[in-house]
Design an enzyme around this catalytic site. Sequence first.
Site, short mmCIF file in Angstrom:
data_model
loop_
_atom_site.label_atom_id
_atom_site.label_comp_id
_atom_site.label_asym_id
_atom_site.label_seq_id
_atom_site.Cartn_x
_atom_site.Cartn_y
_atom_site.Cartn_z
CG HIS A 157 -1.66 -1.24 1.47
ND1 HIS A 157 -2.91 -1.51 0.98
CD2 HIS A 157 -1.27 -2.36 2.15
CE1 HIS A 157 -3.28 -2.72 1.36
NE2 HIS A 157 -2.29 -3.27 2.06
CB SER A 278 12.29 23.53 -13.99
OG SER A 278 11.52 24.71 -14.04
CE LYS A 284 10.34 20.92 -10.66
NZ LYS A 284 9.30 20.11 -10.03
CD GLU A 291 7.76 13.18 -14.99
OE1 GLU A 291 6.77 13.81 -14.63
OE2 GLU A 291 8.84 13.72 -15.28
#
Length: 461
Positions: A157, A278, A284, A291
Amino acid sequence: NSNEMWGGRFASGPAAIMEEINASIGFDQKLYAQDIQGSLAHAAMLAKTGIIAAEDHDKIASGLNTILSDIENGKFTFSRKLEDIHMNVESRLAELIGASAGRLHTARSRNDQVAVDFRLWVKAEFEKTAVALKQLIAAFLKRAEEHAATLMPGFTHLQTAQPVTFGHHCMAYVEMFGRDLSRVKDAIERMDESPLGAAALAGTGFPIDRHMTAKALGFREPTRNSLDSVSDRDYALEFLSAAAITATHLSRLAEEIVIWSTPQFGFVRLSDSFSTGSSIMPQKKNPDAAELVRAKTGRITGSLVGLLTVMKGLPLTYSKDMQEDKEAVFDAAETLELAIAAMTGMVGDMTINTAAMKKAAGSGYSTATDLADWLVRELGLPFREAHHVTGRAVALAEQKKVDLGKLSLADLQEIHPGITDAVFGYLTVDKSVRSRKSFGGTAPEQVRRQIKFWQKRIGKL
Ligand code: ARG
């Protein structure tokens, strides 16, 4: 102007829209090498069986080889008027060698022709996928060896469950991609039959030798039913199914990498080569490759569902619907290849933050099960009661804001008088992991055993 390939009974050519919806050359030109290979094998067989003359075969073979090198050197012009790769090649052959070209299509139809071309292509793609999967597995085996004893939390979980090792986690992926590899091998085994010679659907009256062409094209044997030969696209569906399952595994891994690389987790740091910055936030470092692998799974699964839907209502045998099989497979194959390669790169060069993993491994009362197991083993408590006692210990630790191992003996004895000092030796993460040496468990000795198993097995696959 009716079609020169099949226009005998037509008075006029197709409407522009008809040509546009009908033509597949825009994508099936990818099959040019397989188409020529299939034609070469067919022509050789026609000559060997005396169906065409040796001189015709010589002309056909040399013409086809010229076309092959012209296509490879970008000197071939594909025409949409000629619909597909089969007719583009044959029409050019007629230009090159004249009347002999018309003998090539004896005892053959585009239905068995496209089936054999596409099978050859899919089989080669399966083989490429197998190689790529082996590289990915090798990358994981290397990380697993380095980190057989590196502690990390195991989750259910996505909540801390029990401590495991990072090597063990890597080996879970080895099992998954190992199954993917065996699926690829199984599928190749099943599809390794040549449909060439099924002709339009019923076979042919010419004395062809299908075993000869099957062998020449590297297939184990010819298919056994001409109707099935031209209407079967299972091999494409199996490719897409196998690809979708692999992509699903890649996506789960991608998701873990996204989570692990957050500053909050900080388990891994992606290399500069597999992350991006970024344009506004200078701090970043984004896991874009992971992704995108996660996202591309959608395309691959979409292709599977798309082709299943195309095939599901088709009566035997060939229907033009089946021309829609190719783009789905081409796109999925290209996407999968890229996704596996990106993952292999990421896995190979990400930095593992062993300190952060170890710290997290001990948080969240991850050794609570070890306390319960100790109560069973040392005090003879039934597991359910031990579970309850441990639950109270966790509640107390939570209340005191300390780890389980930092409760005092007096505190523990208040919960159960039988508990002794010895218990503390079992509440460390390290001890917990080393104790789980059941076959396939997370103890480093087990992890190393499974690494050895796979190192040997991968050489044989
Ligand atoms: N371009 C067609 C395909 O991809 C080739 C087979 C055409 N056969 C036919 N009977 N129209 O399926």
